[in-house]
Design a protein around this motif. Structure first.
Motif, PDB file in Angstrom:
ATOM      1  N   ARG A 152       0.858  -1.174   0.000  1.00  0.00           N
ATOM      2  CA  ARG A 152       0.000   0.000   0.000  1.00  0.00           C
ATOM      3  C   ARG A 152       0.898   1.230   0.000  1.00  0.00           C
ATOM      4  NH1 ARG A 152      -3.728   0.912   5.015  1.00  0.00           N
ATOM      5  NH2 ARG A 152      -4.302  -1.253   4.515  1.00  0.00           N
ATOM      6  N   ILE A 153       0.914   1.945  -1.113  1.00  0.00           N
ATOM      7  CA  ILE A 153       1.800   3.099  -1.247  1.00  0.00           C
ATOM      8  C   ILE A 153       0.981   4.356  -1.505  1.00  0.00           C
ATOM      9  CG2 ILE A 153       3.753   1.724  -2.038  1.00  0.00           C
ATOM     10  CD1 ILE A 153       3.104   2.585  -4.866  1.00  0.00           C
ATOM     11  N   ASP A 154       1.573   5.485  -1.172  1.00  0.00           N
ATOM     12  CA  ASP A 154       0.909   6.779  -1.318  1.00  0.00           C
ATOM     13  C   ASP A 154       1.268   7.359  -2.688  1.00  0.00           C
ATOM     14  OD1 ASP A 154      -0.100   9.323  -1.171  1.00  0.00           O
ATOM     15  OD2 ASP A 154       0.715   9.767   0.826  1.00  0.00           O
ATOM     16  N   PRO A 155       0.327   7.432  -3.626  1.00  0.00           N
ATOM     17  CA  PRO A 155       0.647   7.936  -4.957  1.00  0.00           C
ATOM     18  C   PRO A 155       1.034   9.410  -4.965  1.00  0.00           C
ATOM     19  CG  PRO A 155      -1.721   7.655  -4.721  1.00  0.00           C
ATOM     20  CD  PRO A 155      -1.092   7.049  -3.500  1.00  0.00           C
ATOM     21  N   ARG A 156       0.705  10.115  -3.878  1.00  0.00           N
ATOM     22  CA  ARG A 156       1.021  11.545  -3.816  1.00  0.00           C
ATOM     23  C   ARG A 156       2.415  11.814  -3.280  1.00  0.00           C
ATOM     24  NH1 ARG A 156      -3.496  13.265   0.149  1.00  0.00           N
ATOM     25  NH2 ARG A 156      -2.512  11.448   1.118  1.00  0.00           N
ATOM     26  N   ARG A 157       3.081  10.784  -2.758  1.00  0.00           N
ATOM     27  CA  ARG A 157       4.430  10.964  -2.206  1.00  0.00           C
ATOM     28  C   ARG A 157       5.381   9.971  -2.879  1.00  0.00           C
ATOM     29  NH1 ARG A 157       4.578  11.023   4.172  1.00  0.00           N
ATOM     30  NH2 ARG A 157       6.667  11.818   3.694  1.00  0.00           N
ATOM     31  N   GLN A 158       5.848  10.364  -4.038  1.00  0.00           N
ATOM     32  CA  GLN A 158       6.727   9.533  -4.848  1.00  0.00           C
ATOM     33  C   GLN A 158       7.959  10.364  -5.207  1.00  0.00           C
ATOM     34  OE1 GLN A 158       5.550   6.243  -6.539  1.00  0.00           O
ATOM     35  NE2 GLN A 158       4.225   6.305  -4.749  1.00  0.00           N
ATOM     36  N   THR A 159       9.126   9.902  -4.824  1.00  0.00           N
ATOM     37  CA  THR A 159      10.365  10.646  -5.046  1.00  0.00           C
ATOM     38  C   THR A 159      11.277   9.862  -5.971  1.00  0.00           C
ATOM     39  OG1 THR A 159      10.241  11.685  -2.864  1.00  0.00           O
ATOM     40  CG2 THR A 159      12.404  11.653  -3.930  1.00  0.00           C
ATOM     41  N   LEU A 160      11.872  10.560  -6.940  1.00  0.00           N
ATOM     42  CA  LEU A 160      12.855   9.952  -7.840  1.00  0.00           C
ATOM     43  C   LEU A 160      14.211  10.570  -7.543  1.00  0.00           C
ATOM     44  CD1 LEU A 160      13.576   8.137 -10.282  1.00  0.00           C
ATOM     45  CD2 LEU A 160      13.011  10.091 -11.755  1.00  0.00           C
ATOM     46  N   MET A 161      15.217   9.719  -7.291  1.00  0.00           N
ATOM     47  CA  MET A 161      16.557  10.195  -6.945  1.00  0.00           C
ATOM     48  C   MET A 161      17.584   9.540  -7.855  1.00  0.00           C
ATOM     49  SD  MET A 161      18.440  10.104  -3.215  1.00  0.00           S
ATOM     50  CE  MET A 161      20.045  10.880  -2.944  1.00  0.00           C
ATOM     51  N   GLY A 162      18.466  10.359  -8.444  1.00  0.00           N
ATOM     52  CA  GLY A 162      19.506   9.829  -9.308  1.00  0.00           C
ATOM     53  C   GLY A 162      20.763  10.676  -9.246  1.00  0.00           C
ATOM     54  N   HIS A 163      21.839  10.119  -9.766  1.00  0.00           N
ATOM     55  CA  HIS A 163      23.158  10.763  -9.742  1.00  0.00           C
ATOM     56  C   HIS A 163      23.732  10.823 -11.149  1.00  0.00           C
ATOM     57  CE1 HIS A 163      27.645  10.419  -9.436  1.00  0.00           C
ATOM     58  NE2 HIS A 163      27.465  11.425  -8.604  1.00  0.00           N
ATOM     59  N   SER A 216      25.179  19.262  -5.409  1.00  0.00           N
ATOM     60  CA  SER A 216      26.423  19.079  -6.143  1.00  0.00           C
ATOM     61  C   SER A 216      27.572  19.660  -5.342  1.00  0.00           C
ATOM     62  CB  SER A 216      26.352  19.744  -7.524  1.00  0.00           C
ATOM     63  OG  SER A 216      26.165  21.145  -7.403  1.00  0.00           O
ATOM     64  N   ALA A 217      28.787  19.307  -5.729  1.00  0.00           N
ATOM     65  CA  ALA A 217      29.990  19.849  -5.104  1.00  0.00           C
ATOM     66  C   ALA A 217      30.421  21.090  -5.878  1.00  0.00           C
ATOM     67  CB  ALA A 217      31.093  18.807  -5.103  1.00  0.00           C
ATOM     68  N   PRO A 218      30.717  22.188  -5.199  1.00  0.00           N
ATOM     69  CA  PRO A 218      31.122  23.404  -5.911  1.00  0.00           C
ATOM     70  C   PRO A 218      32.340  23.203  -6.807  1.00  0.00           C
ATOM     71  CG  PRO A 218      30.672  23.872  -3.601  1.00  0.00           C
ATOM     72  CD  PRO A 218      30.643  22.386  -3.747  1.00  0.00           C
ATOM     73  N   SER A 219      33.185  22.244  -6.472  1.00  0.00           N
ATOM     74  CA  SER A 219      34.415  22.026  -7.239  1.00  0.00           C
ATOM     75  C   SER A 219      34.214  21.128  -8.450  1.00  0.00           C
ATOM     76  CB  SER A 219      35.496  21.418  -6.341  1.00  0.00           C
ATOM     77  OG  SER A 219      35.052  20.170  -5.815  1.00  0.00           O
ATOM     78  N   GLU A 220      33.012  20.555  -8.613  1.00  0.00           N
ATOM     79  CA  GLU A 220      32.777  19.691  -9.772  1.00  0.00           C
ATOM     80  C   GLU A 220      32.893  20.506 -11.059  1.00  0.00           C
ATOM     81  OE1 GLU A 220      29.697  16.494  -9.731  1.00  0.00           O
ATOM     82  OE2 GLU A 220      29.017  17.587  -7.965  1.00  0.00           O
ATOM     83  N   ARG A 221      33.559  19.931 -12.033  1.00  0.00           N
ATOM     84  CA  ARG A 221      33.710  20.619 -13.307  1.00  0.00           C
ATOM     85  C   ARG A 221      33.863  19.586 -14.415  1.00  0.00           C
ATOM     86  NH1 ARG A 221      34.318  25.746 -14.492  1.00  0.00           N
ATOM     87  NH2 ARG A 221      34.494  26.268 -12.290  1.00  0.00           N
ATOM     88  N   HIS A 255      32.724  14.277  -7.778  1.00  0.00           N
ATOM     89  CA  HIS A 255      31.578  13.772  -8.527  1.00  0.00           C
ATOM     90  C   HIS A 255      31.211  12.349  -8.098  1.00  0.00           C
ATOM     91  CE1 HIS A 255      28.753  13.728 -11.877  1.00  0.00           C
ATOM     92  NE2 HIS A 255      29.188  12.529 -12.207  1.00  0.00           N
ATOM     93  N   GLY A 256      32.223  11.544  -7.796  1.00  0.00           N
ATOM     94  CA  GLY A 256      31.961  10.159  -7.420  1.00  0.00           C
ATOM     95  C   GLY A 256      31.415   9.984  -6.024  1.00  0.00           C
ATOM     96  N   SER A 257      31.567  10.985  -5.160  1.00  0.00           N
ATOM     97  CA  SER A 257      31.142  10.819  -3.760  1.00  0.00           C
ATOM     98  C   SER A 257      29.886  11.593  -3.404  1.00  0.00           C
ATOM     99  CB  SER A 257      32.282  11.260  -2.820  1.00  0.00           C
ATOM    100  OG  SER A 257      32.525  12.657  -2.925  1.00  0.00           O
ATOM    101  N   THR A 258      29.370  12.405  -4.320  1.00  0.00           N
ATOM    102  CA  THR A 258      28.244  13.271  -3.962  1.00  0.00           C
ATOM    103  C   THR A 258      26.954  12.504  -3.666  1.00  0.00           C
ATOM    104  OG1 THR A 258      27.913  13.646  -6.337  1.00  0.00           O
ATOM    105  CG2 THR A 258      29.059  15.375  -5.094  1.00  0.00           C
TER     106      THR A 258
END
Length: 276
Positions: A152-163, A216-221, A255-258
Motif C-alpha cells: 500500500r503506497i501513497d501515490p502523492r508521495r513519490q520521489t525519484l533520486m539519481g546521480h 552538487s559539489a562546488p568544485s565539480e567541473r 563527482h563520485g562521492s556526492t
C-alpha cells in the motif's frame, strides 16, 4: 584421541573458509527481475517498513543505479526512522532499479536529443543515447502498478533520486510532469544534449511540478566548462516559476562521492514529515 579430534575439527573449519559463514541479508526486502517492452531485464530491489502502512499508504523513494545505492539507502532510512521525532523521518518504501552495464545505463538515463551524439572527450562518448522516455515509461507503466499491487503506497508521495546521468533523467522527468512529488538530482550531467534540458525546462508550466532538491559539489567541473554550482542557477529558475526548490552544496566532495553525501537529504525529501 581427544586432541586429535579437536585438531581435525579445527582443520575442517579452516578448510570451509568463508563458505561456512552465512551471507548478509536485509530484512523485509527482496529482489525480482522485471522485463521491459524491449525484452531487457532489470533487477528491482524493494525494501519496506515493519508494521501496517498508514491510511494513505507509504511514501516511495525510487532510486536509480540501484545496485550501488539500495543497501545504503535502506539501512540509512531505517536508522533515521528509528530516531523518530529527532530525525523527522517516517517509514517508507525504497524501490531501486539496477542500471546494468554502462551502455544500457547511458541509453536509459539520457533524454531524447535528435541528432545529438556525446562528443569526444566526454563521458560515454560513442554510446547510444536518448532512451530516457522509454525507461520512464517502463517505470510508470510496469513498475508502479507492480509495486502498488504488492504494497500500500501513497501515490502523492513519490520521489525519484539519481546521480550524474541518473540526475539528468530525474530532471527530465520533472520537466515532463511525470508522477513524482519530489525530485532529488545529485550532480546532474547538465552538459548533455546541447541544451535539450533547457528546452524541456522552457516548456514546463509555471507553478506546476515536483519539489526539487539539487545537490552538487562546488568544485565539480566537466570538460564542457560547467561547474557544480550551475545547478544552483537551475534551482533558482525552478523557484522563479512558483515551485519549490532547494540547492544543497556539498563542499569537499567529488563527482563520485556526492551521491553518498546527499543520501540523508534525499531520504528526508522522500520520507520527511516536512516533505508531506
Amino acid at each position: 584421541m581427544r586432541r586429535l579430534r579437536a585438531l581435525l575439527a579445527i582443520v575442517a573449519l579452516m578448510g570451509a573458509g568463508p563458505l561456512a559463514a552465512a551471507p548478509w541479508q536485509l530484512e523485509r526486502s527482496d529482489v525480482e527481475t522485471v522485463a521491459a517492452v524491449d525484452g531487457h531485464a532489470y533487477r528491482v530491489m524493494v525494501a519496506w517498513p515493519e508494521g501496517e502502512p498508514p491510511t494513505a499508504g507509504w511514501p516511495v523513494l525510487w532510486l536509480l543505479d540501484g545496485e550501488d545505492n539500495f543497501a545504503i539507502a535502506a539501512v540509512t532510512a531505517r536508522r533515521l526512522e528509528r530516531a523518530g521525532a529527532r530525525s523527522g523521518i517516517q517509514p517508507g518504501v525504497i524501490v531501486a532499479i539496477e542500471s546494468g552495464g554502462l551502455a544500457r545505463r547511458v541509453l536509459d538515463y539520457t533524454p531524447s536529443a535528435p541528432g545529438y551524439a556525446i562528443p569526444k572527450g566526454m563521458p560515454a562518448h560513442g554510446l547510444a543515447v536518448g532512451g530516457g522516455d522509454a525507461f520512464l515509461d517502463f517505470v510508470d507503466r510496469s513498475l508502479r502498478p507492480r509495486i502498488a499491487g504488492r504494497l500500500r503506497i501513497d501515490p502523492r508521495r513519490q520521489t525519484l533520486m539519481g546521480h550524474s546521468f541518473g540526475a539528468l533523467l530525474a530532471l527530465d522527468a520533472m520537466y515532463e510532469g511525470r508522477a513524482f512529488s519530489h525530485i532529488v538530482a545529485v550532480s546532474p550531467s547538465l552538459w548533455y544534449g546541447d541544451g535539450v534540458l533547457r528546452k524541456a525546462e522552457a516548456k514546463a508550466a509555471d507553478g506546476a511540478g515536483a519539489a526539487l532538491l539539487l545537490a552538487s559539489a562546488p568544485s565539480e567541473r566537466t570538460v564542457a566548462g560547467l561547474s557544480g554550482t550551475d545547478g544552483k542557477a537551475l534551482v533558482d529558475r525552478w523557484r522563479a516559476g512558483g515551485r519549490v526548490g532547494r540547492y544543497l552544496s556539498l563542499p569537499g566532495q567529488t563527482h563520485g562521492s556526492t551521491m553518498m553525501a546527499a543520501m540523508t537529504a534525499g531520504i528526508a525529501a522522500a520520507f520527511g514529515k516536512e516533505a508531506q
